[in-house]
Design a protein around this motif. Sequence first.
Motif, short mmCIF file in Angstrom:
data_model
loop_
_atom_site.label_atom_id
_atom_site.label_comp_id
_atom_site.label_asym_id
_atom_site.label_seq_id
_atom_site.Cartn_x
_atom_site.Cartn_y
_atom_site.Cartn_z
N LEU A 491 -1.78 -15.78 16.25
CA LEU A 491 -3.19 -16.05 16.00
C LEU A 491 -3.88 -16.58 17.25
CD1 LEU A 491 -3.47 -17.52 12.40
CD2 LEU A 491 -4.04 -15.26 13.23
N ARG A 495 -7.30 -14.74 19.03
CA ARG A 495 -8.52 -15.52 18.80
C ARG A 495 -9.76 -14.79 19.28
NH1 ARG A 495 -9.15 -22.00 20.09
NH2 ARG A 495 -11.17 -22.28 19.05
N ALA A 512 -5.32 -16.40 5.01
CA ALA A 512 -4.18 -16.33 5.94
C ALA A 512 -2.91 -16.81 5.25
CB ALA A 512 -4.48 -17.15 7.19
N PRO A 521 -4.76 -23.03 12.22
CA PRO A 521 -5.21 -22.27 13.39
C PRO A 521 -6.58 -22.74 13.88
CG PRO A 521 -5.35 -20.94 11.39
CD PRO A 521 -4.64 -22.18 11.01
#
Length: 696
Positions: A491, A495, A512, A521
């Motif tokens: 992740l 981004r 997620a 995250p």
Amino acid sequence: MPPRVTPLSTSQSIRSAPGRVPVSQPSSALPPAARIPAQSRFAQFRKQNADRTPDAKNDALDRAAAGSAKALDRRILAMHVEGRINVSNKGLERIPQVVFDPKSTLDDLAAANEPNLPQWWDFQDVTRLVAADNRIAELDDKIGALGALTVLDLRNNAIPSLPASISTLPLTHLTLSNNNLTAFPDFACLPTLHTLALSRNRVRALPPELARCTALMRLEVAENELVDLGGLGACSSVEVIVASANHLTTLPPALFLLLHLTELDVSSNRLATLGFLSTATASADPTPLSLPRLRRLDVRKNQMLRFADASVVAEGAAVGNARMAPVSWALPALEELLAGYNRLEDVDALVGAAPKLATLELSTNRLSSVPSSVLPLALLHRLDLSNNAITTLPPQLGLLPLDTLVIEGNPVRNLPQGAGKSTRILLQGLRDRIKGGPAGGLAGADVGAQGAGAGDILGGGKAGSVLVPTQADAAARVVNLSKRGLSDGDLANMRDALSVPALAFEPVSCDASDNKLARVPDLVYDWAHLTVLSLAGNKLERWDAIVGDATGPAPLTYLRELDLSRNALAMFPDVPGGSSWRPLFPALDTLILSYNRIGRIPETVNQMFPKLTVLLAESNRIVEMGRPDVSLANLEVLDVRNNEIAKVPEELGLCRKIRAVKMEGNPFRVPRQAVMQQGTDAILKWLRDRLPTPVS
């Protein structure tokens, strides 16, 4: 020659063959009454009863009715022992007095030496009264004497109004369907109501006092004469609204305040459009109108040309000190949309905002083509497009996982051979028309034999993968990262690909769940308008949260639902030291922490989540709950089942907003099971009564 047999007389035959009935007897052998012809016997009966007066006949009927009433009284007395009374379908014109005053009836029957009567000390408070399917035309004011009544079912009677004493009852379920009500009185808007059923009456308006029903979860007002649904905005707990067959011409914007709404039925009304409009401050960005939990929407048999018209109010038009934003939708949980028998020409605005649609019914409208928003619906199983004006079927339609496709009544040309035999043959024929096979189907979406969902990550979810959202994702502003095997590093590397410019939309929902994440995250803080976030089924052990300070913007300002279940969390996030801080989740309404390792509920929960109303913490290791009157002051639903709570704090009884408490599976001994079975109100009252200073 055989011996001569001398025939026996009638009397001899009877004596020699006891029990045998002779075939015939001479009239002289019959009793006098039997020798009278049938017609004469009837005349004799009439003559014998000619002297009976009408009063005598009525007395006989009265005795029969009295016997029946006495039997009913005995049955009701037996029901008082259980505290649940059912007198439905008895032809009653009023509720028997024994329901309200069993002791007097018991004394009367005892004085008449009636056997096998219950003892008065065995009577329980009546909690449930069912008097449905009778002829009751007036509800006795004595109903208020049933101070423990929680369920009242009076459907299918002839009741025109309610007595004021009903306002004193702790009702949770009130059913008045199919009566003669023309209005629902304000005094019956009880804060304890969970279910209110008023269908098939003549109610013209809902009272403003309905806002007092803060615990209301189900409202049934079908087949009335309502022209609007005003007053519902404050009923924040409502999950189901059934308002079909009324005179509704529009729906109130307040419906979008009902964040728990899962089902809305406004079929058979006069709606020209759903007509939802939102207001925003002059500096705010327009956000989609969201019903994050809505699963079923039924708008059949209305007069709609489109679900919503973005040109209804021009952007920038002044309304007081606010401006009206264009209409857009966010329905991330919608599974069933029924919109047949309208005049719809365009459905993309709403259908494109519902990526989880499984049933879509658009029959008998004015569609000239298959809506483009249908093609990315990777979970669609039933599609009804019958009786429209569709002339062609796009080959990509064959890539959908449809079990049923209905196209009868359309002027479709060049159907695949054998298409009329089954949906499977029709879909196969459409797939055969796609050049290059199924891989050449939907541009930007992976919808093939594996049935991938919306928002799939191409390349297996590894670092550097590219997110290609479908049209439905973009319209609904949803990011689906569920079940990709993603790690924290994955992740972090994605981004940029998941930034707002790269996505070309501002996400309002992110799933997620079921990955390999060990921390929250950072990318979720990039999405300023995120309202729903699921990180369930990961490996989170602690909450590495970025807490806003007093000068900077509050992170996750709009987040309303957070799911962190099935992780390894050991504690709640705590309030940092110092005075320069602000809550991380200022708007959070629902927090799901089930199946973790949390040991206690801290007293700072109310500071971190000032608007929290639903806390689900089932199957943790919670030993204590601190001071719930401080930490959970605004809570409406609390689930702490299957923990290690040895003592329920009495202060929980001070949480006046709670409407549902679930505590089964804990080792505490009090409240006892008898109290727990009576429901939330009884539990809270029991706790309040044990406070050092009793609270009324």
